[in-house]
Motif scaffolding. Structure first.
Motif, PDB file in Angstrom:
ATOM      1  N   VAL A  56       0.847  -1.191   0.000  1.00  0.00           N
ATOM      2  CA  VAL A  56       0.000   0.000   0.000  1.00  0.00           C
ATOM      3  C   VAL A  56       0.884   1.244   0.000  1.00  0.00           C
ATOM      4  N   ALA A  57       0.727   2.054  -1.043  1.00  0.00           N
ATOM      5  CA  ALA A  57       1.478   3.305  -1.142  1.00  0.00           C
ATOM      6  C   ALA A  57       0.763   4.396  -0.365  1.00  0.00           C
ATOM      7  N   VAL A  58       1.527   5.175   0.372  1.00  0.00           N
ATOM      8  CA  VAL A  58       1.005   6.287   1.175  1.00  0.00           C
ATOM      9  C   VAL A  58       1.594   7.583   0.634  1.00  0.00           C
ATOM     10  N   ILE A  59       0.727   8.521   0.275  1.00  0.00           N
ATOM     11  CA  ILE A  59       1.186   9.812  -0.226  1.00  0.00           C
ATOM     12  C   ILE A  59       0.478  10.906   0.555  1.00  0.00           C
ATOM     13  N   ALA A  60       1.225  11.628   1.380  1.00  0.00           N
ATOM     14  CA  ALA A  60       0.679  12.785   2.093  1.00  0.00           C
ATOM     15  C   ALA A  60       0.857  14.025   1.228  1.00  0.00           C
ATOM     16  N   THR A  61      -0.122  14.904   1.272  1.00  0.00           N
ATOM     17  CA  THR A  61      -0.066  16.111   0.449  1.00  0.00           C
ATOM     18  C   THR A  61      -0.204  17.363   1.314  1.00  0.00           C
ATOM     19  N   GLY A  62       0.354  18.463   0.813  1.00  0.00           N
ATOM     20  CA  GLY A  62       0.193  19.745   1.496  1.00  0.00           C
ATOM     21  C   GLY A  62       1.506  20.478   1.651  1.00  0.00           C
ATOM     22  N   ASP A  63       1.541  21.745   1.225  1.00  0.00           N
ATOM     23  CA  ASP A  63       2.748  22.563   1.386  1.00  0.00           C
ATOM     24  C   ASP A  63       3.072  22.828   2.845  1.00  0.00           C
ATOM     25  N   GLU A  64       2.090  22.659   3.722  1.00  0.00           N
ATOM     26  CA  GLU A  64       2.295  22.985   5.134  1.00  0.00           C
ATOM     27  C   GLU A  64       3.051  21.905   5.885  1.00  0.00           C
ATOM     28  N   LEU A  65       3.251  20.730   5.262  1.00  0.00           N
ATOM     29  CA  LEU A  65       3.848  19.597   5.968  1.00  0.00           C
ATOM     30  C   LEU A  65       5.368  19.656   5.951  1.00  0.00           C
ATOM     31  N   VAL A  66       5.966  19.319   7.095  1.00  0.00           N
ATOM     32  CA  VAL A  66       7.425  19.180   7.191  1.00  0.00           C
ATOM     33  C   VAL A  66       7.719  17.899   7.947  1.00  0.00           C
ATOM     34  N   ASP A  67       8.958  17.432   7.834  1.00  0.00           N
ATOM     35  CA  ASP A  67       9.346  16.196   8.499  1.00  0.00           C
ATOM     36  C   ASP A  67       9.238  16.318  10.008  1.00  0.00           C
ATOM     37  N   VAL A  68       8.926  15.203  10.635  1.00  0.00           N
ATOM     38  CA  VAL A  68       8.912  15.159  12.091  1.00  0.00           C
ATOM     39  C   VAL A  68      10.315  15.461  12.607  1.00  0.00           C
ATOM     40  N   GLY A  69      10.404  16.355  13.553  1.00  0.00           N
ATOM     41  CA  GLY A  69      11.696  16.753  14.098  1.00  0.00           C
ATOM     42  C   GLY A  69      12.228  18.049  13.539  1.00  0.00           C
ATOM     43  N   ASP A  70      11.731  18.456  12.362  1.00  0.00           N
ATOM     44  CA  ASP A  70      12.162  19.745  11.808  1.00  0.00           C
ATOM     45  C   ASP A  70      11.528  20.893  12.595  1.00  0.00           C
ATOM     46  N   ASP A  71      12.230  22.012  12.641  1.00  0.00           N
ATOM     47  CA  ASP A  71      11.646  23.205  13.253  1.00  0.00           C
ATOM     48  C   ASP A  71      10.474  23.682  12.415  1.00  0.00           C
ATOM     49  N   LEU A  72       9.442  24.162  13.081  1.00  0.00           N
ATOM     50  CA  LEU A  72       8.235  24.618  12.400  1.00  0.00           C
ATOM     51  C   LEU A  72       8.299  26.109  12.132  1.00  0.00           C
ATOM     52  N   ALA A  73       8.164  26.471  10.884  1.00  0.00           N
ATOM     53  CA  ALA A  73       7.991  27.875  10.523  1.00  0.00           C
ATOM     54  C   ALA A  73       6.511  28.220  10.635  1.00  0.00           C
ATOM     55  N   SER A  74       6.194  29.480  10.484  1.00  0.00           N
ATOM     56  CA  SER A  74       4.802  29.916  10.598  1.00  0.00           C
ATOM     57  C   SER A  74       3.934  29.180   9.587  1.00  0.00           C
ATOM     58  N   GLY A  75       2.825  28.608  10.073  1.00  0.00           N
ATOM     59  CA  GLY A  75       1.884  27.913   9.209  1.00  0.00           C
ATOM     60  C   GLY A  75       2.225  26.474   8.917  1.00  0.00           C
ATOM     61  N   GLN A  76       3.330  25.968   9.414  1.00  0.00           N
ATOM     62  CA  GLN A  76       3.735  24.594   9.127  1.00  0.00           C
ATOM     63  C   GLN A  76       3.315  23.635  10.240  1.00  0.00           C
ATOM     64  N   ILE A  77       3.150  22.369   9.868  1.00  0.00           N
ATOM     65  CA  ILE A  77       2.853  21.300  10.831  1.00  0.00           C
ATOM     66  C   ILE A  77       3.688  20.077  10.458  1.00  0.00           C
ATOM     67  N   HIS A  78       3.899  19.207  11.451  1.00  0.00           N
ATOM     68  CA  HIS A  78       4.631  17.973  11.191  1.00  0.00           C
ATOM     69  C   HIS A  78       3.752  16.986  10.429  1.00  0.00           C
ATOM     70  N   ASP A  79       4.381  16.188   9.587  1.00  0.00           N
ATOM     71  CA  ASP A  79       3.675  15.175   8.808  1.00  0.00           C
ATOM     72  C   ASP A  79       3.417  13.943   9.689  1.00  0.00           C
ATOM     73  N   SER A  80       2.347  14.010  10.455  1.00  0.00           N
ATOM     74  CA  SER A  80       1.979  12.869  11.311  1.00  0.00           C
ATOM     75  C   SER A  80       1.200  11.810  10.550  1.00  0.00           C
ATOM     76  N   ASN A  81       0.531  12.196   9.457  1.00  0.00           N
ATOM     77  CA  ASN A  81      -0.313  11.236   8.735  1.00  0.00           C
ATOM     78  C   ASN A  81       0.490  10.097   8.124  1.00  0.00           C
ATOM     79  N   SER A  82       1.680  10.400   7.602  1.00  0.00           N
ATOM     80  CA  SER A  82       2.499   9.329   7.022  1.00  0.00           C
ATOM     81  C   SER A  82       2.878   8.315   8.089  1.00  0.00           C
ATOM     82  N   VAL A  83       3.235   8.808   9.268  1.00  0.00           N
ATOM     83  CA  VAL A  83       3.585   7.915  10.374  1.00  0.00           C
ATOM     84  C   VAL A  83       2.362   7.119  10.831  1.00  0.00           C
ATOM     85  N   LEU A  84       1.237   7.806  10.962  1.00  0.00           N
ATOM     86  CA  LEU A  84       0.000   7.161  11.406  1.00  0.00           C
ATOM     87  C   LEU A  84      -0.419   6.069  10.436  1.00  0.00           C
ATOM     88  N   LEU A  85      -0.465   6.381   9.148  1.00  0.00           N
ATOM     89  CA  LEU A  85      -0.923   5.397   8.167  1.00  0.00           C
ATOM     90  C   LEU A  85       0.038   4.217   8.051  1.00  0.00           C
TER      91      LEU A  85
END
Length: 402
Positions: A177-206
């Motif tokens: 099963v291929a998992v593709i998360a989408t969204g410019d707001e996503l960054v890797d878990v552990g990266d510092d968050l800039a304004s408007g960004q969130i960590h990509d938890s969906n890839s880990v969850l799925l």
């Protein structure tokens, strides 16, 4: 809005059981049988003793009691793994549990009903013919179906197959099963968050949900809010199912909907909460499920839509709206909550010390409340048309932990 059951039926129509492949017993645990598996030989393979004691002819010890024991000479002995002996009338044969019955014997006297003698045995209780004898084939005969097609290879089933001489099995191939998360707001878990960004938890969850459901996740590189980028990623997919997250609603940057609607993927509103916006179809022949981007919606959508598809791919039945094929249960509600009108609700809940269930977060079933899932132990399945779940009500549960 489309009813959830109708949407699941459409999802199941997109997939079929995958082909079987050969596995050793050691590598088949948790997989699904691709065909009926039958016994190669009988179980037990020969008549053997069910007790430590003495093999006898039952007629020789009739009437034996403590007050009037029957004394028989011991003609020999057999342990498990040794060839059978021969017992003549009026004799006993010392025998251990699992050892083959000697020719001429038709019953076993337990050692507790004797004096345990080595050269002669005093029998203090009579036995009927066949007593304490395991007959060849009483458990299974050659050709008997031991594991039916569509059944999961559990440790017990694999042990049963080993006992009847089956060395390899045909198991349905593990779904990729291929998992593709989408969204410019996503960054890797552990990266510092800039304004408007969130960590990509969906890839880990799925990825975790897929592994728990017996599938092999292929987590692909994220896609920004650019349709061409998503289409390029989709052409690189080699999988049995594709699951995307985000970009399926009515926003200005719903990249998945923009890229795939013209390629045969249908985007609809499903009467469930959370998880109302959904996409479903095939892309270049590959079944594709497009889930919302909010994490709780992803989890609920996986339970309700993706998990039944995986069970069909695994040859594990058509599934239903239960978590990973596990049976549902019920519980009494401790603290009540509101239900959206016209939609079937899946509320993350936790158990209290007194066994009732309460919402896992103060925000209820809000689709963004991913941190609250750490406390959740199940999803409460509330039928559409329910106005409110009140304390003391009984709800159906789909449990995934505990």
């Amino acid at each position: 809005m489309r009813e959830l059951e109708a949407h699941v039926a459409r999802a199941l129509a997109l997939v079929a059981p995958l082909p079987g492949e050969a596995h050793s017993l050691a590598s088949a645990l948790g997989l699904t049988a691709a065909r009926d598996h039958v016994a190669r030989h009988a179980s037990p393979p020969f008549d053997n003793s069910a007790m430590d004691g003495y093999a006898v002819r039952a007629s020789d010890v009739q009437g034996a009691t403590h007050a009037s024991p029957v004394v028989l000479p011991v003609a020999g002995e057999t342990a498990a793994g040794a060839p059978p002996g021969v017992v003549r009338a009026g004799h006993a044969w010392r025998i251990m549990t699992g050892a083959p019955m000697p020719d001429g014997a038709d019953a076993v006297v337990p050692v507790e009903s004797t004096d345990g003698g080595l050269t002669e045995a005093a029998v203090t209780a009579s036995v009927d013919e066949g007593r304490h004898v395991r007959r060849a084939g009483e458990d299974a005969r050659p050709g008997d179906v031991i594991v039916h097609a569509g059944r999961r290879f559990t440790a017990a089933r694999l042990g049963a197959l080993a006992a009847v001489g089956v060395e390899t099995v045909d198991a349905v191939r593990t779904p990729r099963v291929a998992v593709i998360a989408t969204g410019d707001e996503l960054v890797d878990v552990g990266d510092d968050l800039a304004s408007g960004q969130i960590h990509d938890s969906n890839s880990v969850l799925l990825a975790g949900l897929l592994r728990e459901a017996g599938a092999k996740p292929i987590v692909m590189a994220r896609v920004g809010d650019r349709p061409a980028e998503l289409l390029a990623r989709m052409t690189a997919v080699d999988a049995d199912l594709v699951v995307t997250t985000g970009g399926v609603s009515v926003g200005a940057f719903d990249v998945v909907k923009e890229a795939l609607a013209a390629r045969g993927v249908e985007f609809v509103r499903v009467a469930m909460q959370p998880g109302k916006p959904q996409g479903l179809g095939t892309v270049d022949g590959t079944p594709t499920v497009c889930l919302p981007g909010n994490p709780v919606s992803v989890l609920v959508s996986f339970a309700a839509i993706v998990a039944p598809m995986l069970r069909r791919l695994r040859g594990d039945g058509d599934g239903g709206l239960d978590w990973g094929g596990r049976a549902t249960e019920t519980a009494v509600v401790g603290d009540g909550w509101a239900v959206p009108p016209g939609r079937r609700q899946f509320m993350p809940v936790r158990f209290t010390d007194v066994g009732t269930v309460v919402p896992a977060t103060l925000g209820g079933s809000g689709s963004h409340l991913i941190a609250g899932l750490a406390a959740a132990e199940a999803l409460a399945d509330v039928p559409a048309g329910t106005e409110r779940v009140a304390p003391g009500d009984t709800v159906s549960l789909m449990r995934w932990s505990g």
